[in-house]
Design a protein around this motif. Structure first.
Motif, PDB file in Angstrom:
ATOM      1  N   TYR A   1      36.613  28.269  -1.209  1.00  0.00           N
ATOM      2  CA  TYR A   1      36.560  28.450  -2.662  1.00  0.00           C
ATOM      3  C   TYR A   1      35.521  27.567  -3.339  1.00  0.00           C
ATOM      4  O   TYR A   1      35.037  27.892  -4.424  1.00  0.00           O
ATOM      5  CB  TYR A   1      37.938  28.270  -3.315  1.00  0.00           C
ATOM      6  N   GLU A   2      35.145  26.461  -2.701  1.00  0.00           N
ATOM      7  CA  GLU A   2      34.151  25.570  -3.310  1.00  0.00           C
ATOM      8  C   GLU A   2      32.798  26.248  -3.547  1.00  0.00           C
ATOM      9  O   GLU A   2      32.188  26.044  -4.604  1.00  0.00           O
ATOM     10  CB  GLU A   2      33.973  24.314  -2.454  1.00  0.00           C
ATOM     11  N   PRO A   3      32.276  27.071  -2.616  1.00  0.00           N
ATOM     12  CA  PRO A   3      30.993  27.719  -2.906  1.00  0.00           C
ATOM     13  C   PRO A   3      31.037  28.614  -4.143  1.00  0.00           C
ATOM     14  O   PRO A   3      30.024  28.764  -4.846  1.00  0.00           O
ATOM     15  CB  PRO A   3      30.716  28.550  -1.646  1.00  0.00           C
ATOM     16  N   LEU A   4      32.190  29.211  -4.432  1.00  0.00           N
ATOM     17  CA  LEU A   4      32.303  30.052  -5.619  1.00  0.00           C
ATOM     18  C   LEU A   4      32.130  29.222  -6.884  1.00  0.00           C
ATOM     19  O   LEU A   4      31.516  29.664  -7.857  1.00  0.00           O
ATOM     20  CB  LEU A   4      33.653  30.763  -5.634  1.00  0.00           C
ATOM     21  N   HIS A   5      32.674  28.021  -6.876  1.00  0.00           N
ATOM     22  CA  HIS A   5      32.472  27.120  -8.011  1.00  0.00           C
ATOM     23  C   HIS A   5      31.039  26.612  -8.060  1.00  0.00           C
ATOM     24  O   HIS A   5      30.420  26.539  -9.124  1.00  0.00           O
ATOM     25  CB  HIS A   5      33.417  25.927  -7.920  1.00  0.00           C
ATOM     26  N   ALA A   6      30.494  26.257  -6.905  1.00  0.00           N
ATOM     27  CA  ALA A   6      29.227  25.527  -6.847  1.00  0.00           C
ATOM     28  C   ALA A   6      28.032  26.335  -7.328  1.00  0.00           C
ATOM     29  O   ALA A   6      26.983  25.751  -7.629  1.00  0.00           O
ATOM     30  CB  ALA A   6      28.976  25.046  -5.425  1.00  0.00           C
ATOM     31  N   VAL A   7      28.164  27.643  -7.451  1.00  0.00           N
ATOM     32  CA  VAL A   7      27.020  28.428  -7.932  1.00  0.00           C
ATOM     33  C   VAL A   7      26.598  27.996  -9.331  1.00  0.00           C
ATOM     34  O   VAL A   7      25.443  28.177  -9.721  1.00  0.00           O
ATOM     35  CB  VAL A   7      27.305  29.944  -7.912  1.00  0.00           C
ATOM     36  N   THR A   8      27.520  27.396 -10.088  1.00  0.00           N
ATOM     37  CA  THR A   8      27.180  26.969 -11.440  1.00  0.00           C
ATOM     38  C   THR A   8      26.137  25.858 -11.444  1.00  0.00           C
ATOM     39  O   THR A   8      25.471  25.632 -12.454  1.00  0.00           O
ATOM     40  CB  THR A   8      28.442  26.521 -12.207  1.00  0.00           C
ATOM     41  N   TYR A   9      25.959  25.160 -10.332  1.00  0.00           N
ATOM     42  CA  TYR A   9      24.996  24.075 -10.250  1.00  0.00           C
ATOM     43  C   TYR A   9      23.643  24.532  -9.713  1.00  0.00           C
ATOM     44  O   TYR A   9      22.653  23.814  -9.868  1.00  0.00           O
ATOM     45  CB  TYR A   9      25.520  22.953  -9.350  1.00  0.00           C
ATOM     46  N   PHE A  10      23.608  25.701  -9.082  1.00  0.00           N
ATOM     47  CA  PHE A  10      22.391  26.077  -8.362  1.00  0.00           C
ATOM     48  C   PHE A  10      21.840  27.459  -8.711  1.00  0.00           C
ATOM     49  O   PHE A  10      20.682  27.744  -8.403  1.00  0.00           O
ATOM     50  CB  PHE A  10      22.653  26.007  -6.852  1.00  0.00           C
ATOM     51  N   GLY A  11      22.631  28.326  -9.315  1.00  0.00           N
ATOM     52  CA  GLY A  11      22.169  29.676  -9.602  1.00  0.00           C
ATOM     53  C   GLY A  11      21.225  29.725 -10.792  1.00  0.00           C
ATOM     54  O   GLY A  11      21.401  29.005 -11.781  1.00  0.00           O
ATOM     55  N   THR A  12      20.224  30.584 -10.720  1.00  0.00           N
ATOM     56  CA  THR A  12      19.266  30.695 -11.830  1.00  0.00           C
ATOM     57  C   THR A  12      19.930  31.206 -13.101  1.00  0.00           C
ATOM     58  O   THR A  12      19.568  30.796 -14.211  1.00  0.00           O
ATOM     59  CB  THR A  12      18.103  31.615 -11.443  1.00  0.00           C
ATOM     60  N   GLN A  13      20.905  32.098 -12.965  1.00  0.00           N
ATOM     61  CA  GLN A  13      21.602  32.604 -14.155  1.00  0.00           C
ATOM     62  C   GLN A  13      22.378  31.490 -14.847  1.00  0.00           C
ATOM     63  O   GLN A  13      22.465  31.466 -16.078  1.00  0.00           O
ATOM     64  CB  GLN A  13      22.544  33.749 -13.765  1.00  0.00           C
ATOM     65  N   ALA A  14      22.942  30.581 -14.058  1.00  0.00           N
ATOM     66  CA  ALA A  14      23.680  29.463 -14.644  1.00  0.00           C
ATOM     67  C   ALA A  14      22.737  28.540 -15.401  1.00  0.00           C
ATOM     68  O   ALA A  14      23.031  28.106 -16.529  1.00  0.00           O
ATOM     69  CB  ALA A  14      24.417  28.695 -13.546  1.00  0.00           C
ATOM     70  N   ARG A  15      21.607  28.238 -14.812  1.00  0.00           N
ATOM     71  CA  ARG A  15      20.625  27.376 -15.481  1.00  0.00           C
ATOM     72  C   ARG A  15      20.154  28.033 -16.778  1.00  0.00           C
ATOM     73  O   ARG A  15      20.024  27.369 -17.822  1.00  0.00           O
ATOM     74  CB  ARG A  15      19.441  27.144 -14.534  1.00  0.00           C
ATOM     75  N   ALA A  16      19.900  29.334 -16.740  1.00  0.00           N
ATOM     76  CA  ALA A  16      19.432  30.043 -17.933  1.00  0.00           C
ATOM     77  C   ALA A  16      20.488  30.027 -19.033  1.00  0.00           C
ATOM     78  O   ALA A  16      20.157  29.900 -20.226  1.00  0.00           O
ATOM     79  CB  ALA A  16      19.056  31.482 -17.573  1.00  0.00           C
ATOM     80  N   ALA A  17      21.753  30.154 -18.665  1.00  0.00           N
ATOM     81  CA  ALA A  17      22.820  30.158 -19.671  1.00  0.00           C
ATOM     82  C   ALA A  17      22.904  28.801 -20.367  1.00  0.00           C
ATOM     83  O   ALA A  17      23.067  28.729 -21.592  1.00  0.00           O
ATOM     84  CB  ALA A  17      24.154  30.499 -19.015  1.00  0.00           C
ATOM     85  N   PHE A  18      22.799  27.716 -19.612  1.00  0.00           N
ATOM     86  CA  PHE A  18      22.813  26.389 -20.231  1.00  0.00           C
ATOM     87  C   PHE A  18      21.600  26.195 -21.140  1.00  0.00           C
ATOM     88  O   PHE A  18      21.720  25.650 -22.240  1.00  0.00           O
ATOM     89  CB  PHE A  18      22.843  25.301 -19.154  1.00  0.00           C
TER      90      PHE A  18
END
Length: 282
Positions: free
Chosen positions: A13-30
């Motif tokens: 389950y940790e990789p599902l959470h960790a995408v928020t630190y590394f995914g381009t969509q997450a960076r763009a949302a911030f």
């Protein structure tokens, strides 16, 4: 439930959470929320469940970050985005990443989310600040959002327990990283990603040598290996409590549901990584 099973579920389950630190969509949302620069998004997103707090409680809860690094981001981030805006960006970005990389199996997403949420509802959060704050957030309705949020509650619950184990072992944040480097290497990633100076890192190493946990050459002693093993085992024991809500068959079913999702999410996460997360093993 054995430590091996507890750790195996964490690795799924940790990789599902960790995408928020590394995914381009997450960076763009911030960035769209006004949080430009990786670390602004990281600190605002992860601390947002606590509200507009100052640097001190964030440093305490995040544990392994140098206080000076935290202070560069907090509380400045709250002038750029409110905690509510950061939470929205965090969830939207994470869901965006997951939607882009996971197998298009909504029934699997929902079934995995249901089982993770069962564990979340059973989780005792006294003394676990980040676990409690994330558990208190409103439950989303979208299955991917539910999946990400449930994984997040459980990883922060486990992380809080890991901090408890480290404090009990009388290790501070920098010392924990130095001991980990002695065991597995990785100073070149760990030190800059957590903001410690060379002098702070070297002082932590000297303290570990004085305690007999590291040898003069920086390698762990038998005592250091035992201390690390004890911390990891206690972390697993402290992480076991939420899983009493799932029987062995449900735990096995959850692992089956998560395995292909974790593998897909792992494509977004770098290995090795500062979290110490290994690649999911199915």
């Amino acid at each position: 439930m054995s430590s091996e099973n507890i750790r195996h579920l964490w690795q799924l389950y940790e990789p599902l959470h960790a995408v928020t630190y590394f995914g381009t969509q997450a960076r763009a949302a911030f960035e769209s929320a006004g949080l430009r620069g990786y670390w602004r998004g990281y600190f605002a997103g992860r601390a947002a469940p606590l509200g507009a707090v100052t640097a001190a409680p964030v440093t305490a809860a995040f544990f392994s970050f140098a206080p000076a690094m935290v202070a560069r981001a907090v509380p400045d981030v709250w002038q750029r985005a409110s905690p509510e805006q950061a939470l929205t960006a965090r969830l939207d970005g994470a869901v965006g990443v997951l939607r882009a990389v996971l197998p298009d199996e909504p029934e699997r997403w929902a079934a995995a989310a249901d089982l993770l949420e069962t564990a979340v509802r059973a989780a005792v959060t006294e003394g676990r600040v980040l676990g409690a704050a994330n558990a208190a957030l409103p439950r989303p309705t979208d299955p991917l959002a539910r999946l990400w949020q449930a994984a997040t509650v459980l990883r922060e619950h486990r992380g809080d327990g890991h901090v408890i184990a480290l404090v009990d072992a009388e290790l501070d944040g920098c010392q924990a990283l130095v001991l980990r480097d002695g065991l597995y290497g990785g100073r070149e990633q760990l030190q800059p990603n957590r903001g410690w100076t060379d002098s702070e890192w070297d002082a932590a190493a000297r303290a570990l040598v004085r305690r007999g946990l590291l040898a003069d050459d920086g390698r762990p002693t038998a005592g250091g290996e035992a201390a690390h093993r004890a911390v990891e085992n206690r972390t697993d024991r402290l992480a076991a409590q939420p899983w009493i809500a799932l029987g062995p068959a449900e735990q096995s079913r959850l692992a089956q549901l998560l395995a292909p999702l974790a593998e897909a999410a792992a494509g977004v996460v770098p290995y090795p990584n500062p979290m110490g997360l290994p690649r999911p093993a199915g």
